[in-house]
Design a protein around this motif. Structure first.
Motif, PDB file in Angstrom:
ATOM      1  N   ASP A   3      44.358 -35.674   7.997  1.00  0.00           N
ATOM      2  CA  ASP A   3      44.246 -34.314   7.472  1.00  0.00           C
ATOM      3  C   ASP A   3      43.964 -33.397   8.656  1.00  0.00           C
ATOM      4  O   ASP A   3      42.879 -33.422   9.251  1.00  0.00           O
ATOM      5  N   ARG A  24      47.396 -23.056   4.311  1.00  0.00           N
ATOM      6  CA  ARG A  24      47.269 -23.816   3.051  1.00  0.00           C
ATOM      7  C   ARG A  24      47.199 -22.878   1.853  1.00  0.00           C
ATOM      8  O   ARG A  24      47.698 -23.194   0.780  1.00  0.00           O
ATOM      9  N   CYS A  29      47.874 -24.409  -1.871  1.00  0.00           N
ATOM     10  CA  CYS A  29      46.821 -25.435  -2.063  1.00  0.00           C
ATOM     11  C   CYS A  29      45.651 -24.798  -2.811  1.00  0.00           C
ATOM     12  O   CYS A  29      45.384 -23.609  -2.653  1.00  0.00           O
ATOM     13  N   THR A  30      44.914 -25.600  -3.582  1.00  0.00           N
ATOM     14  CA  THR A  30      43.784 -25.034  -4.318  1.00  0.00           C
ATOM     15  C   THR A  30      42.611 -24.807  -3.363  1.00  0.00           C
ATOM     16  O   THR A  30      42.470 -25.512  -2.351  1.00  0.00           O
ATOM     17  N   ASP A  33      40.558 -27.954  -2.916  1.00  0.00           N
ATOM     18  CA  ASP A  33      41.098 -28.944  -1.963  1.00  0.00           C
ATOM     19  C   ASP A  33      40.822 -28.514  -0.530  1.00  0.00           C
ATOM     20  O   ASP A  33      40.478 -29.336   0.333  1.00  0.00           O
ATOM     21  N   GLU A  36      37.224 -29.080   0.291  1.00  0.00           N
ATOM     22  CA  GLU A  36      36.929 -30.510   0.451  1.00  0.00           C
ATOM     23  C   GLU A  36      37.386 -31.013   1.827  1.00  0.00           C
ATOM     24  O   GLU A  36      36.683 -31.790   2.473  1.00  0.00           O
ATOM     25  N   SER A  37      38.545 -30.544   2.302  1.00  0.00           N
ATOM     26  CA  SER A  37      38.987 -30.936   3.657  1.00  0.00           C
ATOM     27  C   SER A  37      37.963 -30.459   4.682  1.00  0.00           C
ATOM     28  O   SER A  37      37.626 -31.184   5.630  1.00  0.00           O
ATOM     29  N   ASP A 197      30.548 -33.877  -3.677  1.00  0.00           N
ATOM     30  CA  ASP A 197      31.661 -33.014  -3.291  1.00  0.00           C
ATOM     31  C   ASP A 197      31.862 -31.948  -4.361  1.00  0.00           C
ATOM     32  O   ASP A 197      31.326 -32.044  -5.465  1.00  0.00           O
ATOM     33  N   THR A 199      34.376 -30.849  -6.164  1.00  0.00           N
ATOM     34  CA  THR A 199      35.099 -31.100  -7.414  1.00  0.00           C
ATOM     35  C   THR A 199      34.187 -31.811  -8.406  1.00  0.00           C
ATOM     36  O   THR A 199      34.104 -31.438  -9.577  1.00  0.00           O
TER      37      THR A 199
END
Ligand code: B12
Length: 216
Positions: A3, A24, A29-30, A33, A36-37, A197, A199
């Motif tokens: 990533d 992104r 991309c959400t 996400d 989180e990266s 995390d 989510t």
């Protein structure tokens, strides 16, 4: 899978990180996400710090980059106007006593507020007694406690012991979150849920608030 965004943050390459975040967003991309990266990237910063490859100044640098990332992301976080939050019980959140890490907590609070939920933010270095006082003052039935320093986990257990002593334990759902949190921490402290995390954190709150449509 590699990533690039996670790696750019781990390398503390601010310019590349911010460019990749913008790319992104453009690519659809959400925000979750992307966050989180970035979280995984700063986790690697932490590993490098533990291995003495990075210093305290590098932790501070990762904080600065994360704040910039959030500045870019904030306008893209969708506002939920379903009004669900308005009928939901309020939430009290804070970082436990001894710990001043707040980026993750602030992120979760931001997302909850964006979904219309009422969150009382007690800030950082919050004593167990202050958590109980805030629950009484706000009538909140959901308590979120953030912890990033392992040696502060014991104070979370103290919060739950105080809830028991005050006869409030069955009226309050306790969620613990942060980097060192896992099932053992949940069991040791006696918390109801844990998340490390974003989510997972949002899923847990949705789950509690769904149950809480009646009473939590
Ligand atoms: C940035 C950072 C700092 C910044 C903090 C800035 C700030 N305003 O928060 C600064 C430079 C100030 C700092 C200081 C210190 N730090 Co520091 N820091 C970090 C680092 C690199 C990233 C933390 C972070 O922001 N992550 C990004 C966010 C988005 O992720 P997160 O916090 O995990 O949050 C997510 C989830 O966990 C969850 N979540 C978080 N809270 C909550 C709460 C609830 C209710 C829920 C549901 C979910 C939830 O949702 C978030 C979104 O995904 C970590 C490394 C790591 N692995 O985490 C070390 C780390 C936490 N720090 C560490 C240390 C040792 C320190 C210092 C003691 C260093 C020192 N010598 O002074 C001091 C402590 C000061 C104190 N008393 O608190 C250690 C802790 C080791 C341990 N196991 O105890 C770590 C793990 C680095 C390492 N590997 O050694 N730090």
């Amino acid at each position: 899978m590699e990533d690039e965004l996670q790696e750019a943050l781990a390398d503390l390459d601010e310019e590349k990180t911010l460019r990749l975040v913008e790319e992104r967003i453009q690519a659809g991309c959400t925000t979750l996400d992307i966050i989180e990266s970035c979280r995984r990237g700063v986790e690697l910063v932490g590993v490098k710090y533990s291995n003495n490859d990075y210093f305290l100044s590098d932790l501070i640098m990762s904080e600065e980059i994360l704040k910039e990332v959030m500045r870019i992301l904030e306008p893209h976080i969708p506002l939920n106007d379903s009004n669900d939050g308005l009928t939901s019980p309020p939430i009290v959140m804070g970082t436990i006593e001894g710990d001043i890490h707040d980026l993750g907590k602030n992120l979760v609070i931001y997302l909850l507020r964006s979904s219309g939920y009422q969150v009382y933010d007690l800030g950082v270095n919050v004593t167990p007694e202050r958590f109980i006082q805030a629950l009484n003052e706000t009538n909140a039935s959901i308590l979120g406690i953030s912890v990033l320093l392992s040696f502060c986990v014991g104070s979370i257990k103290k919060v739950i012991d105080l809830l028991i002593d005050a006869g409030m334990r069955d009226k309050v759902k306790v969620v613990v979150g942060g980097y060192p949190v896992n099932q053992q921490v949940q069991e040791y402290t006696g918390a109801d849920f844990y998340a490390n995390d974003v989510t997972e954190a949002m899923n847990i709150y949705r789950q509690i608030l769904e149950i809480g449509k009646g009473s939590v």
